[in-house]
Motif scaffolding. Sequence first.
Motif, mmCIF file in Angstrom:
data_model
loop_
_atom_site.group_PDB
_atom_site.id
_atom_site.type_symbol
_atom_site.label_atom_id
_atom_site.label_comp_id
_atom_site.label_asym_id
_atom_site.label_seq_id
_atom_site.Cartn_x
_atom_site.Cartn_y
_atom_site.Cartn_z
ATOM 1 N N TRP A 182 -7.272 -5.283 -9.293
ATOM 2 C CA TRP A 182 -5.962 -4.616 -9.297
ATOM 3 C C TRP A 182 -5.710 -3.903 -7.970
ATOM 4 O O TRP A 182 -4.570 -3.773 -7.538
ATOM 5 N N LYS A 183 -6.750 -3.464 -7.291
ATOM 6 C CA LYS A 183 -6.576 -2.851 -5.968
ATOM 7 C C LYS A 183 -5.998 -3.886 -4.995
ATOM 8 O O LYS A 183 -5.038 -3.609 -4.273
ATOM 9 N N ARG A 184 -6.590 -5.081 -4.999
ATOM 10 C CA ARG A 184 -6.086 -6.151 -4.153
ATOM 11 C C ARG A 184 -4.660 -6.544 -4.556
ATOM 12 O O ARG A 184 -3.815 -6.825 -3.700
ATOM 13 N N TYR A 185 -4.417 -6.556 -5.860
ATOM 14 C CA TYR A 185 -3.096 -6.920 -6.377
ATOM 15 C C TYR A 185 -2.034 -5.993 -5.805
ATOM 16 O O TYR A 185 -0.970 -6.449 -5.352
ATOM 17 N N TYR A 186 -2.309 -4.689 -5.775
ATOM 18 C CA TYR A 186 -1.304 -3.740 -5.281
ATOM 19 C C TYR A 186 -1.323 -3.588 -3.772
ATOM 20 O O TYR A 186 -0.453 -2.908 -3.215
ATOM 21 N N GLU A 187 -2.260 -4.216 -3.102
ATOM 22 C CA GLU A 187 -2.119 -4.398 -1.663
ATOM 23 C C GLU A 187 -1.146 -5.541 -1.397
ATOM 24 O O GLU A 187 -0.263 -5.444 -0.535
ATOM 25 N N ARG A 188 -1.270 -6.620 -2.186
ATOM 26 C CA ARG A 188 -0.341 -7.751 -2.063
ATOM 27 C C ARG A 188 1.073 -7.354 -2.470
ATOM 28 O O ARG A 188 2.061 -7.753 -1.855
ATOM 29 N N ARG A 233 0.937 3.755 -5.839
ATOM 30 C CA ARG A 233 1.001 3.502 -4.398
ATOM 31 C C ARG A 233 0.177 2.255 -4.058
ATOM 32 O O ARG A 233 -0.681 1.844 -4.845
ATOM 33 N N PRO A 234 0.421 1.651 -2.894
ATOM 34 C CA PRO A 234 -0.304 0.434 -2.509
ATOM 35 C C PRO A 234 -1.814 0.630 -2.486
ATOM 36 O O PRO A 234 -2.314 1.686 -2.073
ATOM 37 N N GLY A 235 -2.538 -0.400 -2.959
ATOM 38 C CA GLY A 235 -3.993 -0.371 -2.931
ATOM 39 C C GLY A 235 -4.642 0.424 -4.041
ATOM 40 O O GLY A 235 -5.869 0.487 -4.124
ATOM 41 N N GLN A 236 -3.839 1.026 -4.901
ATOM 42 C CA GLN A 236 -4.394 1.789 -6.022
ATOM 43 C C GLN A 236 -4.815 0.820 -7.114
ATOM 44 O O GLN A 236 -4.209 -0.221 -7.314
#
Length: 202
Positions: free
Chosen positions: A73-79, A65-68
Motif C-alpha cells: 500500500w505504501k508503493r500504491y500511494y506513491e503511484r 498523503r503520498p507513500g503512506q
Amino acid sequence: MSAQGLAYGPIGDRSVHLCVDMQRLFAEPSQWATPWISRVLPVIETIVDRHRRETVFTRFLPAQRPGQGVGTWKRYYERWASMTIETIGPEMIELLPSLARYCPPAIVVDKHVYSPWPEGKLQAHLAARGVDTVIVTGGETDVCVLATVLGAIDLGYRVVLVTDALCSSSDATHDALLTVYHQRFGQQVETVEMETLLSNWP
C-alpha cells in the motif's frame, strides 16, 4: 454454473443491501473516475429508496498523503499520490449526494483497503442484526466489489449480485468477473437485475 436469478428463493428479512464505494472521488473527474457510475446510480437509488433501513454504504478512504501505508500500500500511494486525501480534499470521499441523503437510516462503514471485512466493523454490524444475506451493488466490479463478494462468501453469507447496479472503469474485466461468478461460485452467488430483486424482496 452459477445461480442466475434467485435460485435459492425470495430474499428474506435478514438481508442487507451492501452498496460499495459510490463516492465522489469515483464519479467526478479524476484518475479514478468510473464513467459507469452515472449509468448505475438511478438503479441503486431505486433499491436504496425501497430499503433504506436495510442499506449499508461502504466508503474507500485513501491514504492521507503520498507513500503512506503498510507494505505494497505504501508503493500504491506513491503511484497514486494524486488521489490521496491531502491532494483531493476530504470532501471527495463523501457518498454521492443522492445517496448520502438516505443516511440515516442507512449507515456508512469506512474502510482503508479494497475489502470491507478485515477491519471488523461491517461484520460486527451484520452479526448484531442477524444478517444471512448480502445484496451487493456499487463499484468497481473487478476491485472493491470483488473483494466484498469473496469476503462475504468466506463468511458464509448468501450473496446476491445486482448486475445492472454494478460498475467498473473496464468493460473487459467487468464482463470477465461476471463470467467468473456465473461459472465458479454457483453455490454462493446469485445474479439478478434490479426488477427481479425488488419483486422478490418484500
